[in-house]
Design a protein around this motif. Structure first.
Motif, short mmCIF file in Angstrom:
data_model
loop_
_atom_site.label_atom_id
_atom_site.label_comp_id
_atom_site.label_asym_id
_atom_site.label_seq_id
_atom_site.Cartn_x
_atom_site.Cartn_y
_atom_site.Cartn_z
N GLY A 40 0.82 -1.21 0.00
CA GLY A 40 0.00 0.00 0.00
C GLY A 40 0.85 1.26 0.00
N LYS A 41 0.25 2.34 -0.45
CA LYS A 41 0.98 3.61 -0.56
C LYS A 41 1.37 4.18 0.79
CE LYS A 41 -0.75 4.91 -5.03
NZ LYS A 41 -1.30 5.94 -5.88
N THR A 42 0.52 4.00 1.79
CA THR A 42 0.83 4.52 3.13
C THR A 42 2.06 3.84 3.70
OG1 THR A 42 -1.52 4.91 3.49
CG2 THR A 42 -0.11 4.94 5.43
N VAL A 43 2.12 2.52 3.56
CA VAL A 43 3.28 1.77 4.05
C VAL A 43 4.52 2.17 3.25
CG1 VAL A 43 4.28 -0.53 4.31
CG2 VAL A 43 1.87 -0.15 4.87
N ALA A 44 4.37 2.31 1.94
CA ALA A 44 5.50 2.67 1.08
C ALA A 44 6.07 4.03 1.46
CB ALA A 44 5.07 2.66 -0.37
N LYS A 45 5.24 4.91 1.95
CA LYS A 45 5.70 6.24 2.36
C LYS A 45 6.68 6.15 3.54
CE LYS A 45 2.49 8.88 3.93
NZ LYS A 45 1.39 9.84 4.16
N TYR A 46 6.53 5.13 4.38
CA TYR A 46 7.40 4.95 5.55
C TYR A 46 8.50 3.91 5.30
CZ TYR A 46 3.94 7.66 8.07
OH TYR A 46 3.10 8.67 8.48
N THR A 47 8.63 3.47 4.06
CA THR A 47 9.65 2.49 3.69
C THR A 47 10.84 3.20 3.08
OG1 THR A 47 7.92 0.86 3.22
CG2 THR A 47 10.09 0.44 2.30
N GLN A 48 12.04 2.85 3.54
CA GLN A 48 13.23 3.50 3.00
C GLN A 48 14.06 2.56 2.13
OE1 GLN A 48 15.35 5.37 6.21
NE2 GLN A 48 14.17 7.25 5.95
N LYS A 60 13.32 -1.64 5.49
CA LYS A 60 13.55 -0.64 6.54
C LYS A 60 12.29 0.22 6.65
CE LYS A 60 16.69 2.86 8.21
NZ LYS A 60 17.96 3.54 8.02
N ILE A 61 11.65 0.16 7.82
CA ILE A 61 10.45 0.93 8.11
C ILE A 61 10.81 1.97 9.17
CG2 ILE A 61 8.07 0.82 8.95
CD1 ILE A 61 8.39 -0.64 6.33
N ILE A 62 10.46 3.24 8.92
CA ILE A 62 10.87 4.31 9.84
C ILE A 62 9.83 4.61 10.92
CG2 ILE A 62 12.46 5.39 8.21
CD1 ILE A 62 10.27 7.41 7.54
N ASN A 63 8.69 3.94 10.89
CA ASN A 63 7.65 4.15 11.89
C ASN A 63 7.55 2.89 12.76
OD1 ASN A 63 5.08 4.12 13.19
ND2 ASN A 63 4.40 5.73 11.80
N PRO A 64 7.88 2.96 14.06
CA PRO A 64 7.88 1.78 14.93
C PRO A 64 6.51 1.09 15.04
CG PRO A 64 9.00 3.60 16.00
CD PRO A 64 8.37 4.15 14.77
N ALA A 65 5.44 1.86 15.09
CA ALA A 65 4.10 1.26 15.20
C ALA A 65 3.76 0.49 13.92
CB ALA A 65 3.06 2.33 15.47
N LEU A 66 4.10 1.06 12.80
CA LEU A 66 3.85 0.39 11.53
C LEU A 66 4.70 -0.87 11.39
CD1 LEU A 66 2.45 0.42 8.79
CD2 LEU A 66 4.31 1.87 7.95
N LYS A 67 5.92 -0.80 11.90
CA LYS A 67 6.81 -1.97 11.88
C LYS A 67 6.18 -3.12 12.65
CE LYS A 67 11.03 -0.92 12.76
NZ LYS A 67 12.33 -0.66 13.39
N ALA A 68 5.58 -2.84 13.80
CA ALA A 68 4.93 -3.87 14.61
C ALA A 68 3.73 -4.46 13.88
CB ALA A 68 4.51 -3.29 15.96
#
Length: 96
Positions: A40-48, A60-68
């Protein structure tokens, strides 16, 4: 008269890629590029960063809550990504 051996272009290309060792890297690139569409685009926004090593996709995910959240959805993501490329390319996903 002579006979021609007629082959489908798709079969010839797949055979060439497999023999030259290019099939797996090509599938890996397709899988990595499919991340935004599958996750999804929201997840991709926090993906590096994304890369594959030893049948494991590292993301690599920059949002800890999203990573969980993604960690809990790991098996579904693996299934969808492998289905997208049509091959059992990854066996695990590691989020860091």
């Amino acid at each position: 008269m002579f006979r021609r051996k007629v082959e489908v272009l798709d079969d010839v290309l797949n055979h060439f890629l497999r023999n030259e060792g290019l099939e797996t890297p090509l599938l890996q690139r397709r899988l990595i590029n499919a991340w935004e569409e599958i996750a999804g685009k929201t997840v991709a926004k926090y993906t590096q960063e994304k890369f594959i090593k030893n049948q494991t996709l590292f993301v690599k995910i920059i949002n800890p809550a999203l990573k969980a959240d993604l960690t809990m959805m790991r098996s579904e993501l693996i299934r969808k990504l492998n289905a997208y490329v049509g091959s059992m390319l990854i066996a695990d996903i590691k989020f860091y």
